[in-house]
Write a protein that holds these residues in place. Structure first.
Motif, PDB file in Angstrom:
ATOM      1  N   ASP A   2      23.412  60.130  18.732  1.00  0.00           N
ATOM      2  CA  ASP A   2      22.710  59.299  17.773  1.00  0.00           C
ATOM      3  C   ASP A   2      21.275  59.070  18.238  1.00  0.00           C
ATOM      4  OD1 ASP A   2      24.706  56.717  19.104  1.00  0.00           O
ATOM      5  OD2 ASP A   2      22.546  56.881  19.437  1.00  0.00           O
ATOM      6  N   TYR A   3      20.477  58.540  17.346  1.00  0.00           N
ATOM      7  CA  TYR A   3      19.046  58.396  17.601  1.00  0.00           C
ATOM      8  C   TYR A   3      18.773  57.543  18.848  1.00  0.00           C
ATOM      9  CZ  TYR A   3      14.244  56.872  17.028  1.00  0.00           C
ATOM     10  OH  TYR A   3      12.933  56.584  17.252  1.00  0.00           O
ATOM     11  N   PHE A   4      19.519  56.448  18.980  1.00  0.00           N
ATOM     12  CA  PHE A   4      19.217  55.499  20.055  1.00  0.00           C
ATOM     13  C   PHE A   4      19.572  56.065  21.424  1.00  0.00           C
ATOM     14  CE2 PHE A   4      17.715  52.299  17.357  1.00  0.00           C
ATOM     15  CZ  PHE A   4      18.482  52.340  16.205  1.00  0.00           C
ATOM     16  N   ARG A   5      20.695  56.758  21.499  1.00  0.00           N
ATOM     17  CA  ARG A   5      21.042  57.373  22.784  1.00  0.00           C
ATOM     18  C   ARG A   5      20.053  58.475  23.141  1.00  0.00           C
ATOM     19  NH1 ARG A   5      25.925  56.942  25.462  1.00  0.00           N
ATOM     20  NH2 ARG A   5      27.346  55.383  24.599  1.00  0.00           N
ATOM     21  N   MET A   6      19.634  59.249  22.159  1.00  0.00           N
ATOM     22  CA  MET A   6      18.677  60.320  22.438  1.00  0.00           C
ATOM     23  C   MET A   6      17.339  59.739  22.862  1.00  0.00           C
ATOM     24  SD  MET A   6      18.431  63.595  22.657  1.00  0.00           S
ATOM     25  CE  MET A   6      19.861  64.139  21.714  1.00  0.00           C
ATOM     26  N   ALA A   7      16.911  58.678  22.195  1.00  0.00           N
ATOM     27  CA  ALA A   7      15.638  58.061  22.539  1.00  0.00           C
ATOM     28  C   ALA A   7      15.662  57.534  23.979  1.00  0.00           C
ATOM     29  CB  ALA A   7      15.329  56.931  21.568  1.00  0.00           C
ATOM     30  N   ARG A   8      16.823  57.076  24.427  1.00  0.00           N
ATOM     31  CA  ARG A   8      16.948  56.559  25.790  1.00  0.00           C
ATOM     32  C   ARG A   8      17.246  57.656  26.803  1.00  0.00           C
ATOM     33  NH1 ARG A   8      21.490  52.254  25.082  1.00  0.00           N
ATOM     34  NH2 ARG A   8      21.290  52.103  27.351  1.00  0.00           N
ATOM     35  N   GLY A   9      17.406  58.887  26.305  1.00  0.00           N
ATOM     36  CA  GLY A   9      17.647  59.996  27.215  1.00  0.00           C
ATOM     37  C   GLY A   9      19.052  60.065  27.765  1.00  0.00           C
ATOM     38  N   ILE A  10      20.004  59.493  27.039  1.00  0.00           N
ATOM     39  CA  ILE A  10      21.390  59.481  27.508  1.00  0.00           C
ATOM     40  C   ILE A  10      22.346  59.972  26.436  1.00  0.00           C
ATOM     41  CG2 ILE A  10      21.100  57.732  29.301  1.00  0.00           C
ATOM     42  CD1 ILE A  10      22.140  55.665  27.254  1.00  0.00           C
ATOM     43  N   PRO A  11      22.105  61.173  25.886  1.00  0.00           N
ATOM     44  CA  PRO A  11      23.052  61.702  24.910  1.00  0.00           C
ATOM     45  C   PRO A  11      24.390  62.022  25.559  1.00  0.00           C
ATOM     46  CG  PRO A  11      21.497  63.394  25.552  1.00  0.00           C
ATOM     47  CD  PRO A  11      21.014  62.106  26.177  1.00  0.00           C
ATOM     48  N   ARG A  12      25.439  62.002  24.749  1.00  0.00           N
ATOM     49  CA  ARG A  12      26.782  62.244  25.267  1.00  0.00           C
ATOM     50  C   ARG A  12      27.195  63.702  25.214  1.00  0.00           C
ATOM     51  NH1 ARG A  12      29.643  57.780  21.620  1.00  0.00           N
ATOM     52  NH2 ARG A  12      27.926  58.502  20.282  1.00  0.00           N
ATOM     53  N   TYR A  13      26.569  64.468  24.363  1.00  0.00           N
ATOM     54  CA  TYR A  13      27.013  65.839  24.133  1.00  0.00           C
ATOM     55  C   TYR A  13      25.982  66.816  24.680  1.00  0.00           C
ATOM     56  CZ  TYR A  13      29.791  63.033  20.995  1.00  0.00           C
ATOM     57  OH  TYR A  13      30.608  62.062  20.484  1.00  0.00           O
ATOM     58  N   TRP A  14      26.468  67.731  25.519  1.00  0.00           N
ATOM     59  CA  TRP A  14      25.581  68.656  26.233  1.00  0.00           C
ATOM     60  C   TRP A  14      26.107  70.086  26.149  1.00  0.00           C
ATOM     61  CZ3 TRP A  14      21.126  66.966  28.567  1.00  0.00           C
ATOM     62  CH2 TRP A  14      20.997  65.579  28.747  1.00  0.00           C
ATOM     63  N   GLY A  15      25.176  71.035  26.136  1.00  0.00           N
ATOM     64  CA  GLY A  15      25.532  72.419  26.322  1.00  0.00           C
ATOM     65  C   GLY A  15      25.629  72.751  27.799  1.00  0.00           C
ATOM     66  N   GLN A  16      25.921  73.997  28.083  1.00  0.00           N
ATOM     67  CA  GLN A  16      26.131  74.423  29.470  1.00  0.00           C
ATOM     68  C   GLN A  16      24.816  74.816  30.160  1.00  0.00           C
ATOM     69  OE1 GLN A  16      26.465  76.388  26.909  1.00  0.00           O
ATOM     70  NE2 GLN A  16      25.399  78.272  27.528  1.00  0.00           N
ATOM     71  N   GLY A  17      23.775  74.988  29.401  1.00  0.00           N
ATOM     72  CA  GLY A  17      22.467  75.300  29.976  1.00  0.00           C
ATOM     73  C   GLY A  17      22.139  76.782  29.910  1.00  0.00           C
ATOM     74  N   THR A  18      20.847  77.075  29.886  1.00  0.00           N
ATOM     75  CA  THR A  18      20.357  78.455  29.923  1.00  0.00           C
ATOM     76  C   THR A  18      19.119  78.465  30.826  1.00  0.00           C
ATOM     77  OG1 THR A  18      19.728  80.363  28.567  1.00  0.00           O
ATOM     78  CG2 THR A  18      18.954  78.211  27.810  1.00  0.00           C
ATOM     79  N   GLN A  19      19.056  79.438  31.719  1.00  0.00           N
ATOM     80  CA  GLN A  19      18.019  79.462  32.743  1.00  0.00           C
ATOM     81  C   GLN A  19      16.741  80.118  32.238  1.00  0.00           C
ATOM     82  OE1 GLN A  19      18.066  78.170  35.942  1.00  0.00           O
ATOM     83  NE2 GLN A  19      15.923  78.821  36.141  1.00  0.00           N
ATOM     84  N   VAL A  20      15.628  79.438  32.481  1.00  0.00           N
ATOM     85  CA  VAL A  20      14.302  79.987  32.206  1.00  0.00           C
ATOM     86  C   VAL A  20      13.549  80.074  33.531  1.00  0.00           C
ATOM     87  CG1 VAL A  20      12.085  79.600  31.077  1.00  0.00           C
ATOM     88  CG2 VAL A  20      14.217  79.102  29.852  1.00  0.00           C
ATOM     89  N   THR A  21      13.068  81.257  33.846  1.00  0.00           N
ATOM     90  CA  THR A  21      12.299  81.467  35.067  1.00  0.00           C
ATOM     91  C   THR A  21      10.953  82.073  34.700  1.00  0.00           C
ATOM     92  OG1 THR A  21      14.330  81.838  36.339  1.00  0.00           O
ATOM     93  CG2 THR A  21      12.265  82.595  37.322  1.00  0.00           C
TER      94      THR A  21
END
Length: 120
Positions: free
Chosen positions: A98-117
């Protein structure tokens, strides 16, 4: 529950460009999606967000170089990165909540990540 799958990470030279993608699935609607990154030995930082109305925010470090966008028909979030610098090297994560969690930088749902070098 929301599932997020990132792709598009790669190794590029300074000044290059990349586009990251994040496909979202699951039945839960979220107000906001965003991109975070974490470099070795550093804390994870929020770099760009987009809300349901299309409003965007950017960290100062990427403003003017990165663009976040969303294709609602494809349930896909993008991060277009240009003028890449070595300091952009990190694992990049897609996130949603939700907007408030995202604004605070604490979202609950995450992907696994992708590396950028970024390296010459």
């Amino acid at each position: 529950q929301v599932q997020l799958v990132e792709s598009g990470g790669d190794s590029v030279r300074p000044g290059g460009s990349l586009r990251l993608s994040c496909v979202a699935s699951g039945g839960r609607n979220t107000d906001s999606m965003g991109w975070f990154r974490q470099a070795p030995g550093k804390e994870r930082e929020k770099i760009a967000t987009i809300d349901v109305s299309g409003g965007t925010t950017y960290a100062d470090a990427v403003k003017g170089r990165f663009t976040i966008s969303k294709d609602n028909a494809r349930n896909t979030l993008y991060l277009q990165m240009a003028s890449l610098k070595p300091e952009d090297t990190a694992m990049y994560y897609c996130a949603a909540d939700d907007y408030f969690r995202m604004a605070r930088g604490i979202p609950r749902y995450w992907g696994q990540g992708t590396q950028v070098t970024v390296s010459s």
